[in-house]
Design a protein around this motif. Sequence first.
Motif, mmCIF file in Angstrom:
data_model
loop_
_atom_site.group_PDB
_atom_site.id
_atom_site.type_symbol
_atom_site.label_atom_id
_atom_site.label_comp_id
_atom_site.label_asym_id
_atom_site.label_seq_id
_atom_site.Cartn_x
_atom_site.Cartn_y
_atom_site.Cartn_z
ATOM 1 N N HIS A 83 0.829 -1.204 0.000
ATOM 2 C CA HIS A 83 0.000 0.000 0.000
ATOM 3 C C HIS A 83 0.864 1.255 0.000
ATOM 4 O O HIS A 83 0.586 2.231 -0.716
ATOM 5 N N HIS A 87 0.971 4.051 -2.897
ATOM 6 C CA HIS A 87 0.589 5.415 -2.522
ATOM 7 C C HIS A 87 1.688 6.425 -2.872
ATOM 8 O O HIS A 87 1.408 7.510 -3.377
ATOM 9 N N LYS A 92 2.248 -0.070 -9.561
ATOM 10 C CA LYS A 92 2.077 -1.383 -8.960
ATOM 11 C C LYS A 92 3.412 -2.096 -8.854
ATOM 12 O O LYS A 92 4.380 -1.761 -9.564
ATOM 13 N N GLN A 134 -7.777 -5.636 -0.672
ATOM 14 C CA GLN A 134 -9.067 -5.406 -1.323
ATOM 15 C C GLN A 134 -10.022 -4.561 -0.494
ATOM 16 O O GLN A 134 -10.948 -3.957 -1.037
ATOM 17 N N SER A 135 -9.814 -4.505 0.817
ATOM 18 C CA SER A 135 -10.781 -3.813 1.673
ATOM 19 C C SER A 135 -10.114 -3.311 2.948
ATOM 20 O O SER A 135 -9.182 -3.934 3.464
ATOM 21 N N GLN A 156 -5.935 -0.953 1.738
ATOM 22 C CA GLN A 156 -6.676 -1.146 0.494
ATOM 23 C C GLN A 156 -6.005 -0.427 -0.664
ATOM 24 O O GLN A 156 -5.545 0.709 -0.531
ATOM 25 N N VAL A 157 -5.962 -1.117 -1.805
ATOM 26 C CA VAL A 157 -5.342 -0.594 -3.024
ATOM 27 C C VAL A 157 -6.341 -0.752 -4.160
ATOM 28 O O VAL A 157 -7.051 -1.764 -4.243
ATOM 29 N N ASP A 158 -6.422 0.245 -5.028
ATOM 30 C CA ASP A 158 -7.306 0.144 -6.189
ATOM 31 C C ASP A 158 -6.992 -1.109 -6.987
ATOM 32 O O ASP A 158 -5.820 -1.521 -7.087
ATOM 33 N N GLU A 159 -8.004 -1.698 -7.583
ATOM 34 C CA GLU A 159 -7.843 -2.986 -8.251
ATOM 35 C C GLU A 159 -6.743 -2.966 -9.305
ATOM 36 O O GLU A 159 -5.963 -3.915 -9.423
ATOM 37 N N ASP A 160 -6.652 -1.877 -10.082
ATOM 38 C CA ASP A 160 -5.658 -1.838 -11.163
ATOM 39 C C ASP A 160 -4.238 -1.655 -10.654
ATOM 40 O O ASP A 160 -3.279 -1.760 -11.430
ATOM 41 N N LEU A 161 -4.072 -1.417 -9.350
ATOM 42 C CA LEU A 161 -2.737 -1.254 -8.778
ATOM 43 C C LEU A 161 -2.381 -2.372 -7.794
ATOM 44 O O LEU A 161 -1.338 -2.313 -7.149
ATOM 45 N N ARG A 162 -3.233 -3.378 -7.705
ATOM 46 C CA ARG A 162 -2.900 -4.509 -6.837
ATOM 47 C C ARG A 162 -1.810 -5.357 -7.485
ATOM 48 O O ARG A 162 -1.720 -5.440 -8.710
#
Length: 321
Positions: A83, A87, A92, A134-135, A156-162
């Motif tokens: 994270h 950030h 990613k 995810q949450s 939590q990380v945005d899906e496109d950056l996981r």
Amino acid sequence: MKFYADLPMWLHYNDKNQLHLIHESAKLLEENGFAGSLLFYQHTTLDPWIVATGTLQATNNHLPIIALQPNTIPPFTAAKMIHSLVHLYGRKVALNLIPGQSPSELSQVNDTVPAEERFDRLVEYIEILRSLLQSNDPLTYRGKYYTYNELQVFAQVDEDLRPIIFMPGASSLFQKAALQSVDVAIQLASPISQLVNSFDILYDSHLELCCRLGIIARPTSQEAIEVAKEEVPMRFMQIVKKQGRASGFYTEEEERIYFPTEQGKAFRGPLLVGSYDEVASYFRRYKDLGIKHIIFSCIRSVEDLQHVKEVLNRAEMVKMN
């Protein structure tokens, strides 16, 4: 097909300006079309999370693949570090999830999980890690190896950056764990004639497949062989003899080009040895068989990079994307 290199192969740990080496190595790989770098973890190496920050600072899109073992940090710490990197850099990272391979290092930290259970622990680790990324909701988890009560780390990380999750291995335990948990399965590259069988149940699965290999190529096959002999003199000759005895296993072409045994500290994985055209023709078949990722373990200098790139050019993979 995407290409990666072992970044530690570029680093000389006795050099004073190691950050400069990390920056320059990552930039050079990116400029030559490599999608990312594999960063190792051992007690004797630089920390891969710190090295990853160096690659992110020096590049625009280069992907650090960070080695991660359950015995080194708990999953909530890994989630927090991911994270933080996302950030701070808006980029990613990828993870190379390893169950724990060095008996000596595992003993030093009193990791007593039996070898046959380490992939099960890894599955739990990844499940927790993904949940935390995810949450931000509190996580309660009851597993065999991990228990958490209302754990909340705000990772939590945005899906496109996981992170993309890789896992290396070859056993049936590895295959089962990979199917459950990861995005990319890594194996040492088998000869083309055996590749489908070597991946077994993973071959037609939802996973993307990755091979590790090295290339020693020159304008002629004889030149390449001479270089290979200098790099791995005793082992190389042993492998040649072994291939002669295993003529029923390899095709005639593979007996000339493919050298299967791990080559000590200098190389990790099998070698393809031959002229540029010979190696390019053979290498192209990995893509034809559906391999999506290649990790090169033979690039330790600008000269090595140029020889590999020449093979990729002749294999019509010059864009490397």
